[in-house]
Design an enzyme around this catalytic site. Structure first.
Site, PDB file in Angstrom:
ATOM      1  CE1 TYR A 115     -68.688   9.773  31.508  1.00 33.89           C
ATOM      2  CE2 TYR A 115     -67.964   8.661  33.507  1.00 33.89           C
ATOM      3  CZ  TYR A 115     -67.666   9.353  32.342  1.00 33.89           C
ATOM      4  OH  TYR A 115     -66.353   9.611  32.020  1.00 33.89           O
TER       5      TYR A 115
HETATM    6  N1  LIG Z   1     -62.114  14.217  32.446  1.00 32.78           N
HETATM    7  C1  LIG Z   1     -62.071  13.125  33.164  1.00 32.78           C
HETATM    8  O1  LIG Z   1     -61.737  13.148  34.360  1.00 32.78           O
HETATM    9  C2  LIG Z   1     -62.426  11.794  32.558  1.00 32.78           C
HETATM   10  C3  LIG Z   1     -62.240  10.670  33.349  1.00 32.78           C
HETATM   11  C4  LIG Z   1     -62.542   9.418  32.815  1.00 32.78           C
HETATM   12  C5  LIG Z   1     -63.014   9.321  31.528  1.00 32.78           C
HETATM   13  N2  LIG Z   1     -63.202  10.438  30.779  1.00 32.78           N
HETATM   14  C6  LIG Z   1     -63.680  10.248  29.414  1.00 32.78           C
HETATM   15  O2  LIG Z   1     -62.776  10.860  28.521  1.00 32.78           O
HETATM   16  C7  LIG Z   1     -63.461  11.168  27.310  1.00 32.78           C
HETATM   17  C8  LIG Z   1     -63.171  12.602  26.942  1.00 32.78           C
HETATM   18  O3  LIG Z   1     -63.675  13.437  27.960  1.00 32.78           O
HETATM   19  P1  LIG Z   1     -63.039  14.846  28.352  1.00 32.78           P
HETATM   20  O4  LIG Z   1     -62.749  14.797  29.794  1.00 32.78           O
HETATM   21  O5  LIG Z   1     -61.976  15.219  27.410  1.00 32.78           O
HETATM   22  O6  LIG Z   1     -64.346  15.752  28.189  1.00 32.78           O
HETATM   23  P2  LIG Z   1     -64.680  17.025  27.313  1.00 32.78           P
HETATM   24  O7  LIG Z   1     -63.607  18.057  27.462  1.00 32.78           O
HETATM   25  O8  LIG Z   1     -66.076  17.341  27.702  1.00 32.78           O
HETATM   26  O9  LIG Z   1     -64.632  16.523  25.790  1.00 32.78           O
HETATM   27  C9  LIG Z   1     -65.593  15.636  25.293  1.00 32.78           C
HETATM   28  C10 LIG Z   1     -65.388  15.426  23.802  1.00 32.78           C
HETATM   29  O10 LIG Z   1     -66.381  14.497  23.350  1.00 32.78           O
HETATM   30  C11 LIG Z   1     -67.126  15.099  22.309  1.00 32.78           C
HETATM   31  N3  LIG Z   1     -68.534  14.765  22.373  1.00 32.78           N
HETATM   32  C12 LIG Z   1     -69.380  14.924  23.431  1.00 32.78           C
HETATM   33  N4  LIG Z   1     -70.630  14.606  23.053  1.00 32.78           N
HETATM   34  C13 LIG Z   1     -70.574  14.261  21.747  1.00 32.78           C
HETATM   35  C14 LIG Z   1     -71.537  13.879  20.794  1.00 32.78           C
HETATM   36  N5  LIG Z   1     -72.843  13.796  21.080  1.00 32.78           N
HETATM   37  N6  LIG Z   1     -71.131  13.588  19.538  1.00 32.78           N
HETATM   38  C15 LIG Z   1     -69.823  13.677  19.201  1.00 32.78           C
HETATM   39  N7  LIG Z   1     -68.867  14.067  20.048  1.00 32.78           N
HETATM   40  C16 LIG Z   1     -69.245  14.362  21.311  1.00 32.78           C
HETATM   41  C17 LIG Z   1     -66.975  16.586  22.488  1.00 32.78           C
HETATM   42  O11 LIG Z   1     -67.206  17.205  21.241  1.00 32.78           O
HETATM   43  P3  LIG Z   1     -67.390  18.814  21.065  1.00 32.78           P
HETATM   44  O12 LIG Z   1     -66.129  19.426  21.575  1.00 32.78           O
HETATM   45  O13 LIG Z   1     -67.550  18.978  19.595  1.00 32.78           O
HETATM   46  O14 LIG Z   1     -68.568  19.198  21.889  1.00 32.78           O
HETATM   47  C18 LIG Z   1     -65.567  16.715  23.033  1.00 32.78           C
HETATM   48  O15 LIG Z   1     -64.642  16.799  21.965  1.00 32.78           O
HETATM   49  C19 LIG Z   1     -64.928  10.868  27.570  1.00 32.78           C
HETATM   50  O16 LIG Z   1     -65.246   9.585  27.055  1.00 32.78           O
HETATM   51  C20 LIG Z   1     -65.007  10.870  29.091  1.00 32.78           C
HETATM   52  O17 LIG Z   1     -66.068  10.089  29.547  1.00 32.78           O
HETATM   53  C21 LIG Z   1     -62.912  11.683  31.257  1.00 32.78           C
END
Ligand SMILES: NC(=O)c1ccc[n+]([C@@H]2O[C@H](COP(=O)([O-])OP(=O)(O)OC[C@H]3O[C@@H](n4cnc5c(N)ncnc54)[C@H](OP(=O)(O)O)[C@@H]3O)[C@@H](O)[C@H]2O)c1
Length: 253
Positions: free
Chosen positions: A158
């Site tokens: 990651y």
């Molecule tokens: N949460 C944090 O603290 C945080 C911090 C820094 C960066 N981020 C980044 O923010 C972004 C969103 O994360 P989040 O926190 O909102 O996480 P999340 O709730 O797990 O959502 C992830 C999203 O990405 C989609 N996804 C995952 N794997 C995929 C795949 N193989 N193909 C297509 N879509 C896929 C999921 O689709 P489905 O719903 O259809 O499964 C979901 O809509 C990510 O890039 C993550 O690395 C998050």
């Protein structure tokens, strides 16, 4: 009409089904944009994000694509690039995470995270970005991370992917700024979503994280709304290649 108004624009938001992507899609819609939502398991009809966008009075289209499948990503890019209505805003937000210590981190976990979080982002942006360059306008926003700057704990794939996103943001900005295309990234701090559920469930990690956030709270997905609309708008016309932390002050500490 203000510089932040997105009326008439078309935005693609990946990972729009839940979490940060859902909040970004809603914010863009509330600012006036129609939305194409993409994710691995996005419901054909009745998804939460579709309801949010239509409630804001904007058009929503569903695309289900698994970013673990390189050909599916190429097909998505070709589809979007060939459309009569061009994509004005591309939000590359879909992402996954695998937590295992480096010495035990499997090839499968490494490869999956690099594919979904970096390779797919490049392939899609190459295809859609080419149309923006041709038109002389467009906005690309990546979702980076604090782990675009820091090492993290037990998430080597990651971290490598998110450092890659930082480099890609700058590389594309260098090439595309002269063509009127803004490429930037948002680096969320610790946001309460499914992505961070394991940390939220671990009392020791959760407390350690909270203790060093100057804002004294975890973020929520809606905390990303303002930065997303800003970077997608004309107000950010002269901003290129930036990673904008939205982290409650974590990096400044
Ligand atoms: N949460 C944090 O603290 C945080 C911090 C820094 C960066 N981020 C980044 O923010 C972004 C969103 O994360 P989040 O926190 O909102 O996480 P999340 O709730 O797990 O959502 C992830 C999203 O990405 C989609 N996804 C995952 N794997 C995929 C795949 N193989 N193909 C297509 N879509 C896929 C999921 O689709 P489905 O719903 O259809 O499964 C979901 O809509 C990510 O890039 C993550 O690395 C998050």
């Amino acid at each position: 009409m203000t510089a932040f108004d997105l009326t008439g624009r078309l935005a693609v938001v990946t990972g729009a089904r839940r979490g940060i992507g859902r909040a970004m899609a809603r914010a863009l819609a509330e600012a006036g944009a129609d939305i194409i939502g993409v994710s691995a398991s996005l419901e054909e009809t009745g998804s939460d994000v579709a309801k949010d966008v239509t409630a804001a009075g904007r058009h929503f289209e569903t695309i289900r694509t698994d970013f673990a499948d390189p050909q599916a990503v190429r097909d998505l890019g070709a589809d979007l690039a060939a459309r009569e209505r061009p994509v004005d805003i591309l939000v590359n937000n879909a992402g996954t995470i695998r937590r295992t210590p480096a010495a035990q981190h499997s090839d499968a976990d490494w490869e999956l995270v690099l594919q979904v979080n970096l390779n797919a982002q490049f392939a899609l942006t190459r295809a859609v970005g080419a149309t923006m360059v041709d038109r002389g306008r467009g906005k690309v926003i990546f979702t980076a991370s604090l782990l675009s700057f820091q090492g993290g704990i037990t998430v080597p794939g990651y971290t490598a992917a998110k450092h890659g996103i930082a480099g890609l943001t700058k590389a594309l900005a260098n090439e595309w700024a002269p063509h009127g295309v803004n490429v930037n990234a948002i680096a969320p701090g610790y946001i309460a979503t499914d992505n961070t559920q394991a940390l939220q469930d671990d009392p020791a990690r959760s407390k350690a994280i909270l203790d060093r956030i100057p804002a004294a709270r975890w973020g929520n997905a809606d905390d990303l709304a303002g930065a997303t609309v800003f970077l997608a708008s004309d107000a950010a016309a002269y901003i290129h290649g930036v990673l904008l932390p939205v982290d409650g002050g974590w990096l400044g500490r």
